[in-house]
Design a protein around this motif. Structure first.
Motif, PDB file in Angstrom:
ATOM      1  N   ALA A 180       0.831  -1.212   0.000  1.00  0.00           N
ATOM      2  CA  ALA A 180       0.000   0.000   0.000  1.00  0.00           C
ATOM      3  C   ALA A 180       0.860   1.256   0.000  1.00  0.00           C
ATOM      4  O   ALA A 180       0.593   2.219  -0.726  1.00  0.00           O
ATOM      5  CB  ALA A 180      -0.933  -0.010   1.212  1.00  0.00           C
ATOM      6  N   LEU A 181       1.924   1.246   0.797  1.00  0.00           N
ATOM      7  CA  LEU A 181       2.753   2.443   0.924  1.00  0.00           C
ATOM      8  C   LEU A 181       3.642   2.675  -0.294  1.00  0.00           C
ATOM      9  O   LEU A 181       3.898   3.822  -0.676  1.00  0.00           O
ATOM     10  CB  LEU A 181       3.607   2.348   2.187  1.00  0.00           C
ATOM     11  N   LEU A 182       4.126   1.606  -0.910  1.00  0.00           N
ATOM     12  CA  LEU A 182       4.925   1.776  -2.117  1.00  0.00           C
ATOM     13  C   LEU A 182       4.116   2.455  -3.218  1.00  0.00           C
ATOM     14  O   LEU A 182       4.638   3.263  -3.990  1.00  0.00           O
ATOM     15  CB  LEU A 182       5.449   0.421  -2.605  1.00  0.00           C
ATOM     16  N   GLN A 183       2.837   2.143  -3.256  1.00  0.00           N
ATOM     17  CA  GLN A 183       1.967   2.779  -4.242  1.00  0.00           C
ATOM     18  C   GLN A 183       1.622   4.203  -3.826  1.00  0.00           C
ATOM     19  O   GLN A 183       1.702   5.145  -4.625  1.00  0.00           O
ATOM     20  CB  GLN A 183       0.693   1.956  -4.425  1.00  0.00           C
ATOM     21  N   ALA A 184       1.242   4.378  -2.554  1.00  0.00           N
ATOM     22  CA  ALA A 184       0.780   5.696  -2.091  1.00  0.00           C
ATOM     23  C   ALA A 184       1.913   6.719  -2.019  1.00  0.00           C
ATOM     24  O   ALA A 184       1.679   7.927  -2.153  1.00  0.00           O
ATOM     25  CB  ALA A 184       0.121   5.556  -0.719  1.00  0.00           C
ATOM     26  N   ARG A 185       3.148   6.262  -1.797  1.00  0.00           N
ATOM     27  CA  ARG A 185       4.286   7.186  -1.650  1.00  0.00           C
ATOM     28  C   ARG A 185       5.154   7.238  -2.914  1.00  0.00           C
ATOM     29  O   ARG A 185       6.266   7.739  -2.870  1.00  0.00           O
ATOM     30  CB  ARG A 185       5.160   6.762  -0.462  1.00  0.00           C
ATOM     31  N   ALA A 186       4.662   6.738  -4.007  1.00  0.00           N
ATOM     32  CA  ALA A 186       5.465   6.659  -5.232  1.00  0.00           C
ATOM     33  C   ALA A 186       5.938   8.027  -5.701  1.00  0.00           C
ATOM     34  O   ALA A 186       7.037   8.161  -6.252  1.00  0.00           O
ATOM     35  CB  ALA A 186       4.671   5.969  -6.337  1.00  0.00           C
ATOM     36  N   SER A 187       5.146   9.065  -5.473  1.00  0.00           N
ATOM     37  CA  SER A 187       5.529  10.397  -5.958  1.00  0.00           C
ATOM     38  C   SER A 187       6.606  11.028  -5.084  1.00  0.00           C
ATOM     39  O   SER A 187       7.522  11.671  -5.588  1.00  0.00           O
ATOM     40  CB  SER A 187       4.305  11.312  -6.029  1.00  0.00           C
ATOM     41  N   ARG A 188       6.522  10.835  -3.772  1.00  0.00           N
ATOM     42  CA  ARG A 188       7.522  11.446  -2.884  1.00  0.00           C
ATOM     43  C   ARG A 188       8.691  10.522  -2.588  1.00  0.00           C
ATOM     44  O   ARG A 188       9.735  10.959  -2.117  1.00  0.00           O
ATOM     45  CB  ARG A 188       6.856  11.914  -1.599  1.00  0.00           C
ATOM     46  N   ARG A 189       8.497   9.219  -2.791  1.00  0.00           N
ATOM     47  CA  ARG A 189       9.566   8.221  -2.654  1.00  0.00           C
ATOM     48  C   ARG A 189      10.269   8.310  -1.297  1.00  0.00           C
ATOM     49  O   ARG A 189      11.492   8.426  -1.208  1.00  0.00           O
ATOM     50  CB  ARG A 189      10.574   8.352  -3.798  1.00  0.00           C
ATOM     51  N   SER A 190       9.480   8.257  -0.249  1.00  0.00           N
ATOM     52  CA  SER A 190      10.049   8.255   1.099  1.00  0.00           C
ATOM     53  C   SER A 190       9.143   7.485   2.047  1.00  0.00           C
ATOM     54  O   SER A 190       7.917   7.449   1.860  1.00  0.00           O
ATOM     55  CB  SER A 190      10.249   9.680   1.612  1.00  0.00           C
ATOM     56  N   LEU A 191       9.758   6.880   3.042  1.00  0.00           N
ATOM     57  CA  LEU A 191       9.036   6.144   4.079  1.00  0.00           C
ATOM     58  C   LEU A 191       9.647   6.478   5.434  1.00  0.00           C
ATOM     59  O   LEU A 191      10.868   6.579   5.558  1.00  0.00           O
ATOM     60  CB  LEU A 191       9.142   4.630   3.865  1.00  0.00           C
ATOM     61  N   ARG A 192       8.787   6.638   6.449  1.00  0.00           N
ATOM     62  CA  ARG A 192       9.266   6.836   7.815  1.00  0.00           C
ATOM     63  C   ARG A 192       8.566   5.826   8.718  1.00  0.00           C
ATOM     64  O   ARG A 192       7.337   5.718   8.709  1.00  0.00           O
ATOM     65  CB  ARG A 192       8.986   8.251   8.324  1.00  0.00           C
ATOM     66  N   ILE A 193       9.370   5.082   9.490  1.00  0.00           N
ATOM     67  CA  ILE A 193       8.853   4.045  10.380  1.00  0.00           C
ATOM     68  C   ILE A 193       9.425   4.279  11.770  1.00  0.00           C
ATOM     69  O   ILE A 193      10.629   4.512  11.929  1.00  0.00           O
ATOM     70  CB  ILE A 193       9.237   2.640   9.878  1.00  0.00           C
ATOM     71  N   TRP A 194       8.564   4.204  12.770  1.00  0.00           N
ATOM     72  CA  TRP A 194       8.993   4.408  14.156  1.00  0.00           C
ATOM     73  C   TRP A 194       8.733   3.147  14.957  1.00  0.00           C
ATOM     74  O   TRP A 194       7.623   2.612  14.957  1.00  0.00           O
ATOM     75  CB  TRP A 194       8.221   5.592  14.764  1.00  0.00           C
ATOM     76  N   CYS A 195       9.760   2.675  15.661  1.00  0.00           N
ATOM     77  CA  CYS A 195       9.617   1.587  16.625  1.00  0.00           C
ATOM     78  C   CYS A 195       9.709   2.174  18.020  1.00  0.00           C
ATOM     79  O   CYS A 195      10.811   2.486  18.492  1.00  0.00           O
ATOM     80  CB  CYS A 195      10.711   0.541  16.435  1.00  0.00           C
ATOM     81  N   ALA A 196       8.587   2.342  18.664  1.00  0.00           N
ATOM     82  CA  ALA A 196       8.583   2.796  20.052  1.00  0.00           C
ATOM     83  C   ALA A 196       8.924   1.590  20.933  1.00  0.00           C
ATOM     84  O   ALA A 196       8.544   0.462  20.624  1.00  0.00           O
ATOM     85  CB  ALA A 196       7.219   3.363  20.414  1.00  0.00           C
ATOM     86  N   ALA A 197       9.627   1.828  22.032  1.00  0.00           N
ATOM     87  CA  ALA A 197      10.057   0.740  22.917  1.00  0.00           C
ATOM     88  C   ALA A 197      10.847  -0.294  22.132  1.00  0.00           C
ATOM     89  O   ALA A 197      10.540  -1.480  22.134  1.00  0.00           O
ATOM     90  CB  ALA A 197       8.857   0.110  23.619  1.00  0.00           C
ATOM     91  N   SER A 198      11.914   0.168  21.459  1.00  0.00           N
ATOM     92  CA  SER A 198      12.661  -0.696  20.550  1.00  0.00           C
ATOM     93  C   SER A 198      13.610  -1.650  21.256  1.00  0.00           C
ATOM     94  O   SER A 198      14.224  -2.496  20.613  1.00  0.00           O
ATOM     95  CB  SER A 198      13.445   0.158  19.551  1.00  0.00           C
ATOM     96  N   SER A 199      13.775  -1.510  22.560  1.00  0.00           N
ATOM     97  CA  SER A 199      14.607  -2.402  23.361  1.00  0.00           C
ATOM     98  C   SER A 199      16.001  -2.531  22.752  1.00  0.00           C
ATOM     99  O   SER A 199      16.596  -1.537  22.353  1.00  0.00           O
ATOM    100  CB  SER A 199      13.917  -3.758  23.512  1.00  0.00           C
ATOM    101  N   THR A 200      16.516  -3.751  22.637  1.00  0.00           N
ATOM    102  CA  THR A 200      17.894  -3.939  22.183  1.00  0.00           C
ATOM    103  C   THR A 200      18.036  -3.989  20.672  1.00  0.00           C
ATOM    104  O   THR A 200      19.088  -4.370  20.160  1.00  0.00           O
ATOM    105  CB  THR A 200      18.484  -5.211  22.820  1.00  0.00           C
ATOM    106  N   GLY A 201      17.001  -3.604  19.942  1.00  0.00           N
ATOM    107  CA  GLY A 201      17.128  -3.364  18.513  1.00  0.00           C
ATOM    108  C   GLY A 201      16.641  -4.443  17.570  1.00  0.00           C
ATOM    109  O   GLY A 201      16.621  -4.241  16.353  1.00  0.00           O
ATOM    110  N   GLN A 202      16.225  -5.594  18.100  1.00  0.00           N
ATOM    111  CA  GLN A 202      15.836  -6.665  17.186  1.00  0.00           C
ATOM    112  C   GLN A 202      14.638  -6.288  16.308  1.00  0.00           C
ATOM    113  O   GLN A 202      14.587  -6.661  15.137  1.00  0.00           O
ATOM    114  CB  GLN A 202      15.518  -7.951  17.970  1.00  0.00           C
ATOM    115  N   GLU A 203      13.677  -5.545  16.865  1.00  0.00           N
ATOM    116  CA  GLU A 203      12.502  -5.181  16.057  1.00  0.00           C
ATOM    117  C   GLU A 203      12.852  -4.213  14.926  1.00  0.00           C
ATOM    118  O   GLU A 203      12.540  -4.497  13.756  1.00  0.00           O
ATOM    119  CB  GLU A 203      11.401  -4.598  16.946  1.00  0.00           C
TER     120      GLU A 203
END
Length: 293
Positions: free
Chosen positions: A91-114
């Motif tokens: 869905a996002l690859l299609q919806a963001r095709a014009s701006r070509r950017s993605l931002r993802i946030w992992c809250a409580a990311s702990s030791t980084g595995q997620e």
């Protein structure tokens, strides 16, 4: 530990971290804080509480960190990463095709595995994300786990928990008995210290927010407040991912469940995409599916 000591700690932990301890969790406090008390040269929790009341705030920070649960592993629970591959990314690859950017946030990311699991999913897309600007932000209350996250070094036990062998061979380098993520994967994730009880609007808006297995420790009012603030930080057509034991239902109307996708939510008032829309996913996404399953 006296009843007064326990009540002091319960109040402090709720104010500082949101952790809502029930009256019967005294054993948990003792198991976590007695080792800390001994480490700083004190005989027990009563003495630890007394020093906290009159001593430096750094000791209080250590107590909060000791009480914070940092259980995590690569591709934990699997389902959210299936959703990322099969539903969110198409869905996002299609919806963001014009701006070509993605931002993802992992809250409580702990030791980084997620966040590193997410980074590997995105890396597997190959040319599908060529020329895109991708940001993955990992935040946690604990400075100690953030330092471990940035190093990207994991034990044999940690890489054996949930990580497909193909990805271990492809993205890690063995250093003695340890494994370090390759620099290109580590560079995909930025880490910052953050308390979910405080203002986090400075992070900006995101296409996807993973907030998994942390809200279960908060009371209903705290959860509701966090959901309201998260809703202001996710794009109208973005996604919120919660843990298997978490839900917005009965707590907040800021989000609504995504049809037939357990743990996946959309901001309320947005149009929900057709659940089967990923049937024609790009070849690169099918490649991710073959590795992660």
């Amino acid at each position: 530990m006296t009843p007064m000591d326990y009540e002091f700690l319960r109040k402090l932990l709720k104010e500082r971290s949101g952790l809502d301890l029930s009256p019967d969790k005294q054993y948990l406090v003792e198991s976590r804080l007695i080792p800390l008390a001994r480490k700083v040269g004190l005989p027990g929790i009563t003495e630890l509480v007394q020093k906290m009341k009159s001593g430096p705030d750094a000791l209080t920070a250590e107590v909060v960190e000791a009480m914070t649960t940092n259980e995590t592993f690569f591709f934990r629970d699997k389902v959210p990463f299936d959703h990322l591959r099969d539903t969110m990314l198409p869905a996002l690859l299609q919806a963001r095709a014009s701006r070509r950017s993605l931002r993802i946030w992992c809250a409580a990311s702990s030791t980084g595995q997620e966040p590193y699991s997410i980074a590997m999913c995105l890396k597997e897309l190959g040319s599908a994300l060529a020329g895109w600007r991708v940001e993955i932000i990992g935040t946690d209350l604990s400075q100690a786990v953030l330092e471990k996250s940035r190093a990207g070094i994991f034990s044999q036990f940690e890489v054996q928990r949930g990580l497909p062998i193909q990805l271990l061979v492809k993205y890690f380098t063995q250093i003695g008995e340890l494994w370090q993520l390759n620099a290109d994967i580590r560079a995909m994730v930025q880490y910052r210290q953050l308390n979910l009880l405080h203002d986090f609007s400075q992070l900006g808006t995101f296409d996807v927010i993973f907030c998994r297995n942390v809200l279960i420790y908060f009371d209903q009012d705290t959860k509701a407040g966090i959901f309201e603030r998260l809703a202001r930080m996710v794009e109208p057509d973005g996604f919120l991912v919660l843990g298997a034991a978490e839900s917005v239902v009965g707590i907040s109307d800021a989000f609504k469940p995504y049809p037939e996708r357990r743990g996946l939510y959309r901001p309320n008032g947005t149009r929900t995409a057709r659940p089967g829309a990923a049937a024609g996913m790009p070849q690169a996404l099918r490649a991710v599916a073959s590795v992660a399953r």
